[in-house]
Design an enzyme around this catalytic site. Structure first.
Site, PDB file in Angstrom:
ATOM      1  CD  GLU A  62      -1.217 -10.456 -14.072  1.00  0.00           C
ATOM      2  OE1 GLU A  62      -2.385 -10.893 -14.140  1.00  0.00           O
ATOM      3  OE2 GLU A  62      -0.536 -10.134 -15.063  1.00  0.00           O
TER       4      GLU A  62
ATOM      5  CG  HIS B 189       5.367 -14.093   8.166  1.00  0.00           C
ATOM      6  ND1 HIS B 189       4.073 -13.923   7.743  1.00  0.00           N
ATOM      7  CD2 HIS B 189       5.676 -15.384   7.894  1.00  0.00           C
ATOM      8  CE1 HIS B 189       3.604 -15.054   7.240  1.00  0.00           C
ATOM      9  NE2 HIS B 189       4.557 -15.955   7.322  1.00  0.00           N
TER      10      HIS B 189
ATOM     11  CD  GLU C 189       5.871  -8.601   7.100  1.00  0.00           C
ATOM     12  OE1 GLU C 189       5.352  -8.431   5.978  1.00  0.00           O
ATOM     13  OE2 GLU C 189       6.254  -9.724   7.508  1.00  0.00           O
TER      14      GLU C 189
ATOM     15  CB  CYS D 195       2.510  -9.522   9.465  1.00  0.00           C
ATOM     16  SG  CYS D 195       3.617 -10.938   9.565  1.00  0.00           S
TER      17      CYS D 195
END
Length: 222
Positions: A59, A95, A97, A128
């Site tokens: 979480e 990043h 991605e 991204c």
């Protein structure tokens, strides 16, 4: 149950967020400037300790600012070719991605079909997500399925809109089930040499957290 993620910070580079003083600050500044435009770590299998921390579908994801992306690329033409590996952010300038499309699949040949599956520690940021949407719209011969451990800043309207655009462009976005984490463990995580492969051990609340994120994603993409 709220996702408490923040935008990538200097902690990605092993540097503290608070400002450094004196010579130490100058050294770090020089070190940062010496870095290339982006640097990405690639390989076939990632260390088990990284998987256990970064892929955990918790979480509160404090400290989990890096992105780990495991990929399977099936290229279909006269002959079918399958490749796999992983990418991780080395520092915040790029990043994983975007690095995938810049380094692993810089060009999509129109005569080929690409079926790509990503297993990512968290869902893409807005930038991204926009790049993924643009790539899918330009390359109709590319199919992309993204399996994510956690949703990144899912409460933000801009983030929700970006995820919806990805879906509209044909991207299949899914939350990783316990079986998906086990698949990554078996296929993308290093095992110690000379030892039999260790079985995947689910962490506490893995199923509960999967169901939570699955519900949130369904609400966003409805």
């Amino acid at each position: 149950m709220a996702e408490k993620q923040e935008e990538p910070s200097n902690t990605q580079n092993g540097e503290p967020d608070n400002a450094e003083e004196g010579e130490e600050k100058k050294k770090k500044k020089v070190k940062r400037e010496d870095l290339p435009p982006f640097e990405i770590v690639t390989g076939e299998r990632l260390p088990a300790i990284f998987f256990k921390f970064q892929f955990r579908n918790v979480e509160y994801s404090s400290g989990r600012n890096k992105t780990f992306l495991c990929y399977v690329v099936e290229t279909q033409g006269k002959e079918s070719v399958t490749s796999r590996g992983y990418l991780e952010d080395e520092h915040a300038a790029a990043h994983a991605e975007i690095a995938f499309f810049n380094t692993i699949l810089p060009k999509c040949e129109s005569s080929l079909r690409y079926n790509i599956t990503w297993y990512v520690s968290s869902s893409p940021c807005v930038t991204c997500a926009d790049r993924i949407t643009e790539t899918l719209r330009k390359n109709k011969n590319l199919r992309l399925t993204i399996m994510v451990g956690r949703l990144f800043m899912w409460e933000e309207p801009e983030m929700q809109a970006a995820l919806k655009k990805m879906k509209a462009a044909g991207c299949k976005l899914r939350i990783m089930k316990p079986q998906d984490f086990e698949y990554v463990w078996q296929n993308f995580v290093e095992q110690e040499e000379g030892q039999e492969a260790k079985s995947f051990v689910p962490w506490e609340d893995i199923q509960e957290n999967f169901q939570y994120y699955e519900e949130k994603l369904a609400e966003i993409l409805h």
